[in-house]
Design a protein around this motif. Structure first.
Motif, PDB file in Angstrom:
ATOM      1  N   MET A  21       9.801  -1.952   9.547  1.00 11.80           N
ATOM      2  CA  MET A  21      10.448  -2.352   8.305  1.00 11.80           C
ATOM      3  C   MET A  21      11.902  -1.925   8.327  1.00 11.80           C
ATOM      4  N   SER A  22      12.744  -2.706   7.679  1.00 11.09           N
ATOM      5  CA  SER A  22      14.159  -2.357   7.614  1.00 11.09           C
ATOM      6  C   SER A  22      14.347  -1.169   6.666  1.00 11.09           C
ATOM      7  N   ALA A  23      15.485  -0.526   6.768  1.00 14.92           N
ATOM      8  CA  ALA A  23      15.802   0.588   5.872  1.00 14.92           C
ATOM      9  C   ALA A  23      15.796   0.105   4.421  1.00 14.92           C
ATOM     10  N   GLU A  24      16.257  -1.111   4.188  1.00 12.87           N
ATOM     11  CA  GLU A  24      16.279  -1.675   2.826  1.00 12.87           C
ATOM     12  C   GLU A  24      14.858  -1.876   2.292  1.00 12.87           C
ATOM     13  N   GLN A  25      13.955  -2.383   3.137  1.00 14.37           N
ATOM     14  CA  GLN A  25      12.563  -2.592   2.719  1.00 14.37           C
ATOM     15  C   GLN A  25      11.886  -1.264   2.415  1.00 14.37           C
ATOM     16  N   MET A  26      12.135  -0.246   3.237  1.00 15.42           N
ATOM     17  CA  MET A  26      11.560   1.086   3.004  1.00 15.42           C
ATOM     18  C   MET A  26      12.138   1.705   1.736  1.00 15.42           C
ATOM     19  N   SER A  27      13.440   1.611   1.557  1.00 14.65           N
ATOM     20  CA  SER A  27      14.101   2.194   0.389  1.00 14.65           C
ATOM     21  C   SER A  27      13.589   1.568  -0.904  1.00 14.65           C
ATOM     22  N   LEU A  28      13.416   0.255  -0.909  1.00 16.60           N
ATOM     23  CA  LEU A  28      12.906  -0.441  -2.091  1.00 16.60           C
ATOM     24  C   LEU A  28      11.524   0.086  -2.460  1.00 16.60           C
ATOM     25  N   PHE A  29      10.646   0.225  -1.462  1.00 13.74           N
ATOM     26  CA  PHE A  29       9.292   0.720  -1.699  1.00 13.74           C
ATOM     27  C   PHE A  29       9.327   2.153  -2.220  1.00 13.74           C
ATOM     28  N   GLU A  30      10.081   3.003  -1.552  1.00  6.30           N
ATOM     29  CA  GLU A  30      10.160   4.413  -1.951  1.00  6.30           C
ATOM     30  C   GLU A  30      10.737   4.571  -3.348  1.00  6.30           C
ATOM     31  N   THR A  31      11.720   3.774  -3.702  1.00  4.84           N
ATOM     32  CA  THR A  31      12.304   3.827  -5.045  1.00  4.84           C
ATOM     33  C   THR A  31      11.291   3.394  -6.096  1.00  4.84           C
ATOM     34  N   ALA A  32      10.523   2.354  -5.815  1.00  6.78           N
ATOM     35  CA  ALA A  32       9.526   1.860  -6.775  1.00  6.78           C
ATOM     36  C   ALA A  32       8.452   2.905  -7.065  1.00  6.78           C
ATOM     37  N   PHE A  33       8.109   3.724  -6.066  1.00  5.73           N
ATOM     38  CA  PHE A  33       7.038   4.712  -6.226  1.00  5.73           C
ATOM     39  C   PHE A  33       7.546   6.128  -6.460  1.00  5.73           C
ATOM     40  N   ARG A  34       8.827   6.275  -6.681  1.00 10.50           N
ATOM     41  CA  ARG A  34       9.432   7.610  -6.798  1.00 10.50           C
ATOM     42  C   ARG A  34       8.762   8.492  -7.845  1.00 10.50           C
ATOM     43  N   ASN A  35       8.417   7.972  -8.992  1.00 13.99           N
ATOM     44  CA  ASN A  35       7.870   8.790 -10.084  1.00 13.99           C
ATOM     45  C   ASN A  35       6.360   8.661 -10.253  1.00 13.99           C
ATOM     46  N   PHE A  36       5.678   8.105  -9.267  1.00 11.57           N
ATOM     47  CA  PHE A  36       4.227   7.987  -9.356  1.00 11.57           C
ATOM     48  C   PHE A  36       3.577   9.353  -9.191  1.00 11.57           C
ATOM     49  N   GLU A  37       2.558   9.618  -9.980  1.00 12.87           N
ATOM     50  CA  GLU A  37       1.787  10.851  -9.872  1.00 12.87           C
ATOM     51  C   GLU A  37       0.321  10.510  -9.733  1.00 12.87           C
ATOM     52  N   LYS A  40      -0.546   8.993  -3.570  1.00  7.52           N
ATOM     53  CA  LYS A  40       0.568   8.851  -2.627  1.00  7.52           C
ATOM     54  C   LYS A  40       0.436   7.486  -1.980  1.00  7.52           C
ATOM     55  N   TYR A  41       1.489   6.678  -2.048  1.00  3.17           N
ATOM     56  CA  TYR A  41       1.496   5.342  -1.464  1.00  3.17           C
ATOM     57  C   TYR A  41       2.416   5.331  -0.248  1.00  3.17           C
ATOM     58  N   THR A  42       1.883   4.849   0.868  1.00  4.26           N
ATOM     59  CA  THR A  42       2.642   4.765   2.100  1.00  4.26           C
ATOM     60  C   THR A  42       2.691   3.310   2.544  1.00  4.26           C
ATOM     61  N   PRO A  43       3.877   2.743   2.688  1.00  2.78           N
ATOM     62  CA  PRO A  43       3.951   1.341   3.119  1.00  2.78           C
ATOM     63  C   PRO A  43       3.533   1.206   4.577  1.00  2.78           C
ATOM     64  N   LEU A  44       2.679   0.236   4.857  1.00  7.22           N
ATOM     65  CA  LEU A  44       2.211  -0.003   6.220  1.00  7.22           C
ATOM     66  C   LEU A  44       2.804  -1.283   6.801  1.00  7.22           C
ATOM     67  N   LEU A  45       3.005  -2.279   5.930  1.00 10.35           N
ATOM     68  CA  LEU A  45       3.435  -3.591   6.394  1.00 10.35           C
ATOM     69  C   LEU A  45       4.234  -4.289   5.304  1.00 10.35           C
ATOM     70  N   TYR A  46       5.370  -4.812   5.662  1.00 10.56           N
ATOM     71  CA  TYR A  46       6.140  -5.658   4.752  1.00 10.56           C
ATOM     72  C   TYR A  46       5.689  -7.078   5.006  1.00 10.56           C
ATOM     73  N   GLY A  54      14.989 -13.378  -9.675  1.00 10.01           N
ATOM     74  CA  GLY A  54      15.116 -12.140  -8.911  1.00 10.01           C
ATOM     75  C   GLY A  54      14.348 -12.357  -7.619  1.00 10.01           C
ATOM     76  N   ILE A  55      13.910 -11.291  -6.995  1.00  8.16           N
ATOM     77  CA  ILE A  55      13.137 -11.411  -5.753  1.00  8.16           C
ATOM     78  C   ILE A  55      11.942 -10.470  -5.812  1.00  8.16           C
ATOM     79  N   GLN A  56      10.781 -10.999  -5.449  1.00  9.71           N
ATOM     80  CA  GLN A  56       9.588 -10.172  -5.313  1.00  9.71           C
ATOM     81  C   GLN A  56       9.390  -9.879  -3.828  1.00  9.71           C
ATOM     82  N   HIS A  57       8.984  -8.648  -3.537  1.00  6.67           N
ATOM     83  CA  HIS A  57       8.736  -8.216  -2.168  1.00  6.67           C
ATOM     84  C   HIS A  57       7.283  -7.748  -2.085  1.00  6.67           C
ATOM     85  N   ALA A  58       6.534  -8.254  -1.096  1.00  5.82           N
ATOM     86  CA  ALA A  58       5.120  -7.912  -0.956  1.00  5.82           C
ATOM     87  C   ALA A  58       4.904  -6.979   0.232  1.00  5.82           C
ATOM     88  N   TYR A  59       4.053  -5.992   0.016  1.00  3.29           N
ATOM     89  CA  TYR A  59       3.728  -4.982   1.028  1.00  3.29           C
ATOM     90  C   TYR A  59       2.221  -4.764   1.076  1.00  3.29           C
TER      91      TYR A  59
END
Length: 96
Positions: A21-37, A40-46, A54-59
């Motif tokens: 995954m690109s740095a942008e794809q990883m950053s988007l995912f990490e930002t979306a889950f930043r405040n989740f309690e 723990k969500y780990t992206p495996l595949l973009y 706007g734009i929707q991104h699926a993982y």
């Protein structure tokens, strides 16, 4: 990418594991889950993106519950929505 409004654009090179995954794809995912309690969500595949208002991104991601007793992780499909003014939210999440 050739973006068609309302259509999903599949990122084939990522899905064939030719690159990660690109740095942008990883950053988007990490930002979306930043405040989740509680999990723990780990992206495996973009999977790809979809142009809407706007734009929707699926993982595909791994979900691990944060609990005292270990529980087997599950796989989830996550769709993250990026508004035209760069606000990020999770628009869909479902177990697969």
């Amino acid at each position: 990418m050739n973006m068609v409004p309302g259509g999903w654009e599949i990122d084939v090179k990522v899905n064939k594991n030719l690159s990660g995954m690109s740095a942008e794809q990883m950053s988007l995912f990490e930002t979306a889950f930043r405040n989740f309690e509680g999990a723990k969500y780990t992206p495996l595949l973009y999977i790809g993106s979809q142009v809407v208002a706007g734009i929707q991104h699926a993982y595909i991601a791994e979900c691990r519950l944060v609990v005292p007793h270990p529980v087997a992780p599950t796989l989830v499909k996550v769709v993250i929505y990026l508004t035209p003014d760069n606000h990020i939210s999770i628009s869909q999440m479902s177990a697969i």
